[in-house]
Enzyme design. Structure first.
Site, PDB file in Angstrom:
ATOM      1  N   ASP A  49       9.499   0.949  10.905  1.00 27.20           N
ATOM      2  CA  ASP A  49       9.067   1.399   9.587  1.00 27.20           C
ATOM      3  C   ASP A  49      10.287   1.598   8.691  1.00 27.20           C
ATOM      4  O   ASP A  49      11.391   1.857   9.177  1.00 27.20           O
ATOM      5  CB  ASP A  49       8.298   2.708   9.742  1.00 27.20           C
ATOM      6  CG  ASP A  49       7.572   3.110   8.477  1.00 27.20           C
ATOM      7  OD1 ASP A  49       7.296   2.230   7.636  1.00 27.20           O
ATOM      8  OD2 ASP A  49       7.260   4.308   8.320  1.00 27.20           O
ATOM      9  N   GLU A  50      10.082   1.491   7.384  1.00 32.24           N
ATOM     10  CA  GLU A  50      11.154   1.710   6.393  1.00 32.24           C
ATOM     11  C   GLU A  50      12.395   0.891   6.741  1.00 32.24           C
ATOM     12  O   GLU A  50      13.529   1.389   6.721  1.00 32.24           O
ATOM     13  CB  GLU A  50      11.504   3.204   6.310  1.00 32.24           C
ATOM     14  CG  GLU A  50      10.329   4.124   6.014  1.00 32.24           C
ATOM     15  CD  GLU A  50       9.850   4.059   4.576  1.00 32.24           C
ATOM     16  OE1 GLU A  50      10.338   3.194   3.824  1.00 32.24           O
ATOM     17  OE2 GLU A  50       8.981   4.864   4.211  1.00 32.24           O
ATOM     18  N   LYS A  83       0.827   1.224   4.476  1.00 31.80           N
ATOM     19  CA  LYS A  83       1.652   0.657   5.543  1.00 31.80           C
ATOM     20  C   LYS A  83       1.521   1.434   6.848  1.00 31.80           C
ATOM     21  O   LYS A  83       1.525   0.835   7.928  1.00 31.80           O
ATOM     22  CB  LYS A  83       3.117   0.575   5.117  1.00 31.80           C
ATOM     23  CG  LYS A  83       3.812   1.897   4.870  1.00 31.80           C
ATOM     24  CD  LYS A  83       5.243   1.682   4.402  1.00 31.80           C
ATOM     25  CE  LYS A  83       5.960   3.002   4.143  1.00 31.80           C
ATOM     26  NZ  LYS A  83       6.150   3.801   5.365  1.00 31.80           N
ATOM     27  N   THR A  84       1.426   2.774   6.784  1.00 32.87           N
ATOM     28  CA  THR A  84       1.267   3.555   8.019  1.00 32.87           C
ATOM     29  C   THR A  84      -0.067   3.237   8.678  1.00 32.87           C
ATOM     30  O   THR A  84      -0.162   3.120   9.904  1.00 32.87           O
ATOM     31  CB  THR A  84       1.372   5.056   7.721  1.00 32.87           C
ATOM     32  OG1 THR A  84       2.632   5.327   7.091  1.00 32.87           O
ATOM     33  CG2 THR A  84       1.274   5.871   8.995  1.00 32.87           C
ATOM     34  N   GLN A 108      12.330   0.256  -2.572  1.00 32.60           N
ATOM     35  CA  GLN A 108      12.393   1.688  -2.275  1.00 32.60           C
ATOM     36  C   GLN A 108      13.623   2.039  -1.433  1.00 32.60           C
ATOM     37  O   GLN A 108      13.637   3.076  -0.768  1.00 32.60           O
ATOM     38  CB  GLN A 108      11.114   2.133  -1.561  1.00 32.60           C
ATOM     39  CG  GLN A 108       9.866   1.962  -2.409  1.00 32.60           C
ATOM     40  CD  GLN A 108       8.636   2.525  -1.747  1.00 32.60           C
ATOM     41  OE1 GLN A 108       8.476   3.740  -1.621  1.00 32.60           O
ATOM     42  NE2 GLN A 108       7.740   1.649  -1.309  1.00 32.60           N
ATOM     43  N   ARG A 147       5.465   8.433  -6.891  1.00 33.33           N
ATOM     44  CA  ARG A 147       4.893   9.576  -6.172  1.00 33.33           C
ATOM     45  C   ARG A 147       3.637  10.086  -6.868  1.00 33.33           C
ATOM     46  O   ARG A 147       2.861  10.828  -6.282  1.00 33.33           O
ATOM     47  CB  ARG A 147       5.894  10.744  -6.099  1.00 33.33           C
ATOM     48  CG  ARG A 147       7.243  10.484  -5.443  1.00 33.33           C
ATOM     49  CD  ARG A 147       7.124   9.842  -4.090  1.00 33.33           C
ATOM     50  NE  ARG A 147       7.212   8.388  -4.193  1.00 33.33           N
ATOM     51  CZ  ARG A 147       6.816   7.538  -3.248  1.00 33.33           C
ATOM     52  NH1 ARG A 147       6.258   7.994  -2.151  1.00 33.33           N
ATOM     53  NH2 ARG A 147       6.950   6.239  -3.402  1.00 33.33           N
TER      54      ARG A 147
END
Length: 682
Positions: free
Chosen positions: A227-228, A43-44, A256, A625
């Site tokens: 973002d997020e 996504k980044t 998330q 993770r």
């Protein structure tokens, strides 16, 4: 300083390495776009490539906004954009956190605020202010102070000012809270202070009450990225609603969303398509981080949540090792297993930094630490605020705030009373007398001392001490006015206040000195990477604002470090702190009822289903993770609060597909209804 981009040539951005979903997100530049991005889906990369693509199309760079939650994420985003756009000053673009963006807007609009110049009260200053006012209101206990701070933060994040909250206060407890809120805000403003929550609260209020200012920013911000988005609280959601024009892309994953205790609401991301009819939905479903088995197991877990956008995560990575589920006899056996596995993998060529041990609560780290120490394995407990919690660091920041001309009474109070500061010859009685004058007159503590010195209202010795103090303050402010180099400025102020000299001569004190000197290193880092105008140089006000933002971020629970020096050590952290990170091997320990899901989610939460679903999302975040190896461990007995209790494996283990698991250790005695049948246990 306005930058001229008109003469810069931009080459088209290479999109050949993006997958089809990622390219679609980059190329859909008009209208509203919702990108549902699973863990490890890039996504980044999508956001930064899209920014570069917009610039290549000829859009004004200063009108492209990218907002994220942490300074670390913002710095990474700027670094990636800088690599794609080497010809522009990326540091001047609006690629920053929510709080940094609001700080920039407020600093540019001080003529519209109730204060001429404001400073940000960091967590230490806020705590001190609460202790003082609750003591004056005869309400002070440590528990109450913490509770009031948390509740007032919630009120501000719901955008209620004092008058609005008074109007909603029905019970005696709520009216008491309203009184504390009113007094807290009054004392903040008397010192021209904003706390961390005020940055967004005051920006929203400023934009709502000043249509011309709002129109200016809406016109300037022609493309916005958030973002997020699943982590936005009510204030952040409102802010985006005010500022965003027709072209906005929000990126996130409701699976998330793990910060309900901070006010974040995953419904915001699910409501985006309703808020903006005609929006484009794009799903980034390819995971580039984890093995196929880890993706299968974690996806099966989160799929049990009812309140979620339907999505499918996939990967082209290798199948990898099965997810290891290990049952231990007790917490010692669990720690033994974790450390033995780390040792085995170290012998196979892994490095300590490849490992992370995650847990639900911080207290779970102690036993893991004990066994790591016994086997000589280097580790670090990831807790970003620890540096700023040290007394000598708080002392240094206090003297810098005083030097900067802040009316922060807490800072000057620390200069006079901190046991790690040089003595100033002004006793507690004199300080108490001046504090009473502050409350009575509304003066700052500094002005109260200056008036007292002019009136000669103290004994000769105290009068001379106050004179030395005010002369010192005047001297360091001359340094601030005359020294253009921020690093040298910080060093000179620290030297004038005698912080280092005061600690010399004893072992404990000299161990503190490197932490004081680290503030000068931070000034250099800020001057190099964060200063808004490199030609004019960084200011001490900007530096202190930046430090306050960093401290506020860490206080909120974000993982990360101020310095970029990597350590080759096993990382220990809470599952919450792990968000945004990745490791080759992850151990999620304590996967038991009362830990994960936490006992609060099953006992006293009025919305039990919502609480359990968030706990399931937290487990999902922790599991994703892992890049190559994932271990889930539990204990059948555990000592809690001095009592050894029987434990049950987490209900979450029952959702995992057995075909992707390797079971070892001790089987639970009564697996139903919590766990699956364990007939394949090794």
């Amino acid at each position: 300083m306005e930058l001229d981009f008109s003469t810069v040539d931009y080459t088209p951005v290479d999109l050949s390495s993006l997958n089809e979903e990622q390219r679609k997100a980059v190329l859909t530049t008009e209208g509203s776009v919702l990108v549902l991005a699973g863990p490890g889906s890039g996504k980044t990369r999508v956001t930064t490539t899209r920014i570069a693509h917009l610039v290549a199309l000829g859009h004004e760079p200063m009108g492209i906004v990218a907002i994220t939650f942490t300074n670390k994420a913002a710095a990474e985003m700027r670094q990636r954009v800088r690599a794609l756009l080497p010809n522009i000053q990326v540091r001047n673009m609006w690629i920053l956190t929510f709080h940094s963006m609001c700080l920039r807007i407020l600093k540019d609009s001080t003529h519209l605020l109730d204060v001429e110049k404001f400073t940000i009260f960091d967590e230490d200053a806020v705590k001190a202010l609460f202790r003082e006012l609750l003591r004056d209101l005869d309400l002070h206990t440590h528990h109450l102070a913490k509770s009031f701070r948390r509740k007032i933060s919630e009120i501000k994040n719901n955008l209620l000012d004092v008058g609005q909250y008074y109007g909603e206060a029905d019970t005696e407890d709520e009216r008491t809270l309203a009184q504390v809120y009113e007094e807290y805000q009054s004392r903040l403003r008397a010192q021209q202070g904003f706390d961390f929550d005020d940055l967004i609260f005051e920006t929203v209020r400023l934009l709502e009450h000043n249509p011309a200012l709002l129109a200016k920013y809406r016109s300037q911000f022609h493309h916005m990225h958030v973002d997020e988005y699943q982590d936005t609280n009510s204030a952040q959601y409102k802010l985006i609603g005010l500022l965003a024009g027709p072209n906005i892309m929000v990126v996130g994953d409701d699976d998330q969303s793990i910060y309900r205790f901070r006010g974040s609401n995953p419904k915001h991301i699910r409501a985006f398509l309703k808020d903006r009819p005609g929006s484009t939905l794009i799903q980034l479903g390819q995971n580039y981080r984890s093995t196929n088995q880890i993706v299968a197991v974690s996806s099966a877990l989160v799929a049990k949540n009812r309140s979620r956008a339907q999505k499918r995560l996939r990967t082209e990575n290798a199948s990898g090792e099965p997810v290891r589920v290990h049952g231990a006899r007790d917490e010692q056996g669990e720690a033994e297993f974790v450390v033995a596995e780390i040792l085995r993998l170290l012998k196979e060529g892994r490095e300590p930094k490849d490992f992370a041990v995650l847990y639900r609560t911080g207290a779970q780290s102690r036993i893991i630490e004990t066994y790591l120490v016994r086997r000589g394995i280097p580790y670090m407990v990831v807790k970003g605020s620890s540096f700023f919690d040290r007394a000598e660091v708080k002392d240094t920041l206090a003297v810098l705030r005083v030097a900067a001309g802040s009316l922060n009474n807490v800072a000057l109070g620390r200069v006079l009373t901190s046991p790690t500061m040089p003595r100033r010859g002004i006793g507690k009685g004199s300080i108490k007398k001046m504090s009473a004058k502050v409350l009575e007159t509304g003066l700052s503590l500094e002005d109260a001392f200056r008036d007292a010195h002019a009136e000669r209202s103290f004994s000769s010795a105290t009068h001379k001490a106050i004179g030395r103090l005010t002369a010192l303050i005047d001297e360091v402010r001359q340094i601030v006015d005359s020294e253009p180099d921020l690093t040298k400025l910080v060093s000179k102020v620290v030297e004038k206040f005698g912080l280092v000299q005061n600690l010399m001569g004893n072992e404990e004190g000299e161990e503190r000195i490197p932490n004081i000197l680290e503030i000068a290193n931070l000034a250099t880092e800020f001057n190099t990477r964060e200063a808004s105008d490199p030609e004019e140089g960084a200011t001490i006000d900007g530096f202190l604002d930046w430090l306050a933002l960093v401290q506020g971020e860490f206080t909120g629970g974000s993982s990360g470090r101020i310095t970029s020096d990597p350590k080759n050590a096993v990382s220990l952290m809470t599952a919450h702190a792990s968000k945004g990170l990745e490791f080759p091997a992850v151990f999620l320990v304590g996967v038991e009822e009362e830990f994960m899901p936490h006992w609060r989610a099953t006992s006293d939460d009025p919305d039990a289903q919502t609480a359990i679903e968030e706990e399931r999302r937290l487990a999902y975040v922790a599991m994703t993770r892992a890049e190559e190896l994932l271990y889930l461990t539990f204990a059948l007995r555990r000592t809690v609060n001095g009592r050894t209790l029987s434990r049950r494996p987490s209900r979450f283990l029952g959702a995992l597909p057995v075909a992707h698991l390797k079971l070892s250790g001790r089987a639970p005695r009564a697996p139903k209804p919590i766990a699956r049948p364990w007939e394949r246990w090794d």
